[in-house]
Motif scaffolding. Sequence first.
Motif, PDB file in Angstrom:
ATOM      1  N   TRP A 319       0.672  -1.005   0.106  1.00  0.00           N
ATOM      2  CA  TRP A 319      -0.038  -0.018  -0.040  1.00  0.00           C
ATOM      3  C   TRP A 319       0.940   1.271  -0.144  1.00  0.00           C
ATOM      4  N   TYR A 333       0.321  -1.791 -10.132  1.00  0.00           N
ATOM      5  CA  TYR A 333      -0.938  -1.661  -9.264  1.00  0.00           C
ATOM      6  C   TYR A 333      -2.212  -1.055 -10.089  1.00  0.00           C
ATOM      7  N   VAL A 346      -3.194  -5.050  -4.962  1.00  0.00           N
ATOM      8  CA  VAL A 346      -2.322  -4.937  -3.811  1.00  0.00           C
ATOM      9  C   VAL A 346      -1.542  -6.078  -3.400  1.00  0.00           C
TER      10      VAL A 346
END
Length: 406
Positions: A319, A333, A346
């Motif tokens: 993240w 991503y 993720v």
Amino acid sequence: MGALDVHRDSVTAACRSVDVGTGEIIEDVEQFSTMSGGLVRLGGWLLERHVTTVAMESTGVYWKPVYYALEGMFEELWVVNAQHVKNVPGRKSDIADAVWLADVVAHGMVRASFVPPQPIRELRELTRYRKTQIEARSREIQRLEKVLQDACVKLTSVTSTVWSKSSRAMIEALIAGERDPAVLAELAQSRMRSKIPELTDALAANWRRQHSFVARRIIAHIDFLDTTIAELSSEIAERVTPFDELIERLDEVPGIDRKIAEILIAETGGDMSRFPTPEQLCAWAGVVPGNRESAGKRRPAGTRPGARWLRRALVEAAWAAVRTKDSYFNAHYHRIARHRGKNKAVVAVAHSILNVCWHLMNDPQLRYQDLGADWFQRHQDPKRKADRLVKQLAELGYRATLEPAA
């Protein structure tokens, strides 16, 4: 071959041997206490029967004292996944489980789980405990936010976080009895002073005695947790001194800071000889899809179960990595999130991060080099990309004809 069915208070041991003359299988079963004296007798009982390999199920934490007591006494000491050695339903007992485990191990039907050496186990316990304390601190801050909302203190409507130097000063002033919103707003520091008018409105509170009592206890608990986390970090830093150079190289990977690097070392041991390929490490960590195929059809199976502490750290790192602009992980991503959603994207980034970390831990000479946000475009088939763009133009009502550039 010896097998142990481990419980909290007792351990059932089964010894499986073959009579050289007749070829008959001989099974000997005995039950022992898991107290220190009982474990000493267990080790002696196994040695008397010339056992060289001992296997036990990984049941919660109960296997640990048994493993530590027998460590170094035998050529091989295995911890196996309990799900891999389930007995036939309806025939379950401690003795039957121990005998069955000895049988499946003797026939090579299970594999030993990864148990790191003692220094890494100690480091792992410290990093895991620190993580629980960090999570406890986050929960306390959330509880403080609930107290403020109950008192109509709207700090988070003005500031990005409920816990900062300025916010703490205001809350402590409320606890001390100050109720004037203008006076409270003047306690703002640094950049927050530009929001004094908004803070004045947000601090017009209905603060009561119970709010002061609860907030005082929460702040004291947060201070205690801060001290605990700092002491744990100091102890961990001392223990990972041999890995300082590796931590420095891991820290160059987007999303990985010192804490995540310490978790990587604690969970994997920093020795990639146990994981010959990055794919095996990623599968062990649980950041790869599972297999669910039948009759030639593959169905969604989700990610495989794996090392949950490592997986959580990798997802946290992912993240953070996807917020690094103009990076490979950011492009990776968004490329997946468009079609399969943020959560799957993720996890894919977490897989890529662990793949990179395997190479860094496996080769001390390597340094991280970002592939760049345009990596996918540079490695895309030009013809396929051109065909897709022409199709998109046709859908918009245009007719395009392509000619190769000179």
